[in-house]
Design a protein around this motif. Sequence first.
Motif, PDB file in Angstrom:
ATOM      1  N   ASN A  12       1.687  64.386 -53.392  1.00  0.00           N
ATOM      2  CA  ASN A  12       0.761  64.744 -54.635  1.00  0.00           C
ATOM      3  C   ASN A  12      -0.588  65.038 -54.289  1.00  0.00           C
ATOM      4  N   PHE A  13      -0.994  64.179 -53.459  1.00  0.00           N
ATOM      5  CA  PHE A  13      -2.511  64.013 -53.053  1.00  0.00           C
ATOM      6  C   PHE A  13      -2.611  64.404 -51.575  1.00  0.00           C
ATOM      7  N   PRO A  14      -2.577  65.640 -51.160  1.00  0.00           N
ATOM      8  CA  PRO A  14      -2.475  65.889 -49.687  1.00  0.00           C
ATOM      9  C   PRO A  14      -3.940  65.475 -48.985  1.00  0.00           C
ATOM     10  N   ILE A  15      -5.026  65.530 -49.833  1.00  0.00           N
ATOM     11  CA  ILE A  15      -6.250  65.131 -49.054  1.00  0.00           C
ATOM     12  C   ILE A  15      -6.279  63.729 -48.628  1.00  0.00           C
ATOM     13  N   VAL A  16      -5.557  62.873 -49.118  1.00  0.00           N
ATOM     14  CA  VAL A  16      -5.490  61.342 -48.687  1.00  0.00           C
ATOM     15  C   VAL A  16      -4.485  61.507 -47.501  1.00  0.00           C
ATOM     16  N   ASN A  17      -3.729  62.289 -47.265  1.00  0.00           N
ATOM     17  CA  ASN A  17      -2.915  62.556 -45.943  1.00  0.00           C
ATOM     18  C   ASN A  17      -3.509  63.397 -44.972  1.00  0.00           C
ATOM     19  N   ALA A  18      -4.721  63.617 -45.108  1.00  0.00           N
ATOM     20  CA  ALA A  18      -5.415  64.493 -44.221  1.00  0.00           C
ATOM     21  C   ALA A  18      -6.400  63.702 -43.348  1.00  0.00           C
ATOM     22  N   PHE A  19      -7.092  64.529 -42.491  1.00  0.00           N
ATOM     23  CA  PHE A  19      -8.208  63.791 -41.575  1.00  0.00           C
ATOM     24  C   PHE A  19      -9.290  64.704 -41.179  1.00  0.00           C
ATOM     25  N   VAL A  20     -10.425  64.202 -40.963  1.00  0.00           N
ATOM     26  CA  VAL A  20     -11.589  64.894 -40.593  1.00  0.00           C
ATOM     27  C   VAL A  20     -11.577  65.229 -38.904  1.00  0.00           C
ATOM     28  N   ASP A  21     -11.722  66.574 -38.573  1.00  0.00           N
ATOM     29  CA  ASP A  21     -11.834  67.063 -37.217  1.00  0.00           C
ATOM     30  C   ASP A  21     -13.059  67.601 -36.941  1.00  0.00           C
ATOM     31  N   GLY A  22     -14.358  67.077 -36.647  1.00  0.00           N
ATOM     32  CA  GLY A  22     -15.502  67.921 -36.602  1.00  0.00           C
ATOM     33  C   GLY A  22     -16.016  68.305 -38.088  1.00  0.00           C
ATOM     34  N   GLY A  23     -16.041  69.511 -38.292  1.00  0.00           N
ATOM     35  CA  GLY A  23     -16.516  70.042 -39.384  1.00  0.00           C
ATOM     36  C   GLY A  23     -15.293  70.751 -40.253  1.00  0.00           C
ATOM     37  N   SER A  24     -14.282  70.199 -39.778  1.00  0.00           N
ATOM     38  CA  SER A  24     -13.085  70.945 -40.534  1.00  0.00           C
ATOM     39  C   SER A  24     -12.089  69.550 -41.082  1.00  0.00           C
ATOM     40  N   ILE A  25     -11.253  69.938 -42.223  1.00  0.00           N
ATOM     41  CA  ILE A  25     -10.263  68.789 -42.611  1.00  0.00           C
ATOM     42  C   ILE A  25      -8.895  69.246 -42.299  1.00  0.00           C
ATOM     43  N   VAL A  26      -8.251  68.453 -41.608  1.00  0.00           N
ATOM     44  CA  VAL A  26      -6.876  68.931 -41.194  1.00  0.00           C
ATOM     45  C   VAL A  26      -5.909  68.191 -42.178  1.00  0.00           C
ATOM     46  N   TYR A  27      -5.163  69.180 -42.761  1.00  0.00           N
ATOM     47  CA  TYR A  27      -3.846  68.829 -43.670  1.00  0.00           C
ATOM     48  C   TYR A  27      -2.554  68.710 -42.980  1.00  0.00           C
ATOM     49  N   HIS A  28      -1.674  67.871 -43.210  1.00  0.00           N
ATOM     50  CA  HIS A  28      -0.451  67.680 -43.020  1.00  0.00           C
ATOM     51  C   HIS A  28       0.672  67.990 -43.816  1.00  0.00           C
ATOM     52  N   ASP A  29       1.626  68.928 -43.328  1.00  0.00           N
ATOM     53  CA  ASP A  29       2.687  69.265 -44.150  1.00  0.00           C
ATOM     54  C   ASP A  29       3.759  68.044 -44.214  1.00  0.00           C
ATOM     55  N   TYR A  30       3.503  67.302 -43.316  1.00  0.00           N
ATOM     56  CA  TYR A  30       4.543  66.100 -43.034  1.00  0.00           C
ATOM     57  C   TYR A  30       3.899  64.727 -43.450  1.00  0.00           C
ATOM     58  N   VAL A  31       4.476  63.563 -43.811  1.00  0.00           N
ATOM     59  CA  VAL A  31       4.144  62.390 -44.105  1.00  0.00           C
ATOM     60  C   VAL A  31       4.675  61.374 -42.912  1.00  0.00           C
ATOM     61  N   ASN A  32       3.673  60.797 -42.292  1.00  0.00           N
ATOM     62  CA  ASN A  32       4.182  59.969 -41.238  1.00  0.00           C
ATOM     63  C   ASN A  32       3.292  58.465 -41.384  1.00  0.00           C
ATOM     64  N   ILE A  33       4.005  57.532 -41.893  1.00  0.00           N
ATOM     65  CA  ILE A  33       3.366  56.122 -42.472  1.00  0.00           C
ATOM     66  C   ILE A  33       3.536  55.262 -41.299  1.00  0.00           C
ATOM     67  N   GLY A  34       2.453  54.817 -40.757  1.00  0.00           N
ATOM     68  CA  GLY A  34       2.392  53.485 -40.047  1.00  0.00           C
ATOM     69  C   GLY A  34       2.381  52.303 -40.784  1.00  0.00           C
ATOM     70  N   THR A  35       2.966  51.402 -40.334  1.00  0.00           N
ATOM     71  CA  THR A  35       3.177  49.916 -40.868  1.00  0.00           C
ATOM     72  C   THR A  35       2.775  49.089 -39.833  1.00  0.00           C
ATOM     73  N   ALA A  36       1.800  48.433 -40.205  1.00  0.00           N
ATOM     74  CA  ALA A  36       1.179  47.263 -39.253  1.00  0.00           C
ATOM     75  C   ALA A  36       1.854  46.295 -39.098  1.00  0.00           C
ATOM     76  N   VAL A  37       2.076  45.985 -37.608  1.00  0.00           N
ATOM     77  CA  VAL A  37       3.087  44.753 -37.365  1.00  0.00           C
ATOM     78  C   VAL A  37       2.347  43.888 -36.507  1.00  0.00           C
ATOM     79  N   SER A  38       2.383  42.521 -36.721  1.00  0.00           N
ATOM     80  CA  SER A  38       1.595  41.744 -35.887  1.00  0.00           C
ATOM     81  C   SER A  38       2.479  41.193 -34.841  1.00  0.00           C
TER      82      SER A  38
END
Length: 456
Positions: free
Chosen positions: A297-323
């Motif tokens: 619903n909010f693709p901007i939260v799923n995106a990242f900054v690359d220099g002067g561009s915003i890279v959007y993803h058509d997929y959702v890959n979620i990392g889960t922090a593990v100790s």
Amino acid sequence: MASIVIMPKQGLMMEEGTLTNWLKKEGEEVAAGSPLFEMETDKLTITMDAEVSGTLLKILHPAGDVVPITMPIAVIGAPGEDISALLGGDTASTGSADEAASEAAPAVAEVPAGSAPSPRASGEKVYASPRARLRAEENGVDIAAVGGTGPDRFVIERDVNAFVANKPAITPLAANMVKSGGISLDGIAGTGFNGKITTADLHRVSPAAVPTAAEGAASEANPGQLTRGVRRENMSGMRKAISRNMLESKSANAQTNHRMSIDMTEAMSLRTKYKALGIKISYNDIIVRACAKALKNFPIVNAFVDGGSIVYHDYVNIGTAVSVPGGLIVPVIRDADIIGLTGIADKSAEMIEKARDGKLTDRDYHGGTFTVSSLGMFDVDDFVAIINPPESAILAVGKIAKTPVVITDAEGEDQVVVRPVCNLCLSYDHRIIDGAEAARFLQKLKGYLQNPILMV
């Protein structure tokens, strides 16, 4: 003909690896394709196989050494084969290892073994090969104190070895005091066994710089006395990577955060229903599923900054922090938006098991677009997590706790009831995610968790 074994590169960002265990000893036969050594990268502990068959003639770096990629670590050849030509100079290498060494340090001309090191002026910049610096660190030697026999006083491994050989013998406790107190050993005569310098010798020459017994330092004459001080331990490859990534994140991102409390009554009910059907679902799985839905619903939260561009993803890959012992890793659940809740649960269990057994591959912990970090199992109420670059957001999840909350009944009357509440904190990169957008994302996430039927 003998072959050089080099430190292999595992992953695009790998710069060095730690040799954790040699599975063969010098003089033993090695078969191509059979396990030869174990190494630790910034994320993994893996077993490496031999590429050629022969005899392990020489181990150049023992277990525990941190070695830059492509640098030689061993030699395999025929029994009794002369490998002196391969080991000549300060960096024994072939092929890519030669190139790496030439880039890492200036060329070093051979000098007669008896040549005296060139004197170095006070404050002069020190140039040294990687192996020379490694040997200096292993022996607690200040590289600036070592005279270099190479051009422009360049320090090579032989110089460090000669310096160490000429150092005065000293007890371990006295050596620690020298290191922590910055004490010079010039002119100090050792009175210990075989002429070793002891803490008593240091105290006699420089009493102000040496801790007294009352301050917690023990002398060799009183071994039963309480000893307290400092202990130095080299960072593991994983800890170095965590340190580097966290500093990069804090310096590169405009990180800020929003918090929200979630009533987990319906989420707990959903988990109970799955459990009754014999399906194991964790609260973290439910939260990951809710995040996957909200991120669509909010693709901007799923995106990242690359220099002067915003890279959007058509997929959702979620990392889960593990100790894991010695640090933290973030295995990635791929396509979390389409595999469903049970798919997330199965993949999460698989990743956690692989992570704790050290069996994750490079693909398993790269490619994430968003991260969930939960400390609820440690009784943490809430916390702020640091964004895992290059991602633009991370969700910190606290414990689920019984909490008094105010609700309004059907008649419009307020009532205080006890509900299971979980505190969430979204850290986000303010360069591309506005505060209002982050708040709406949390609202959507809250809606899914409080009405989980919408995300099943």
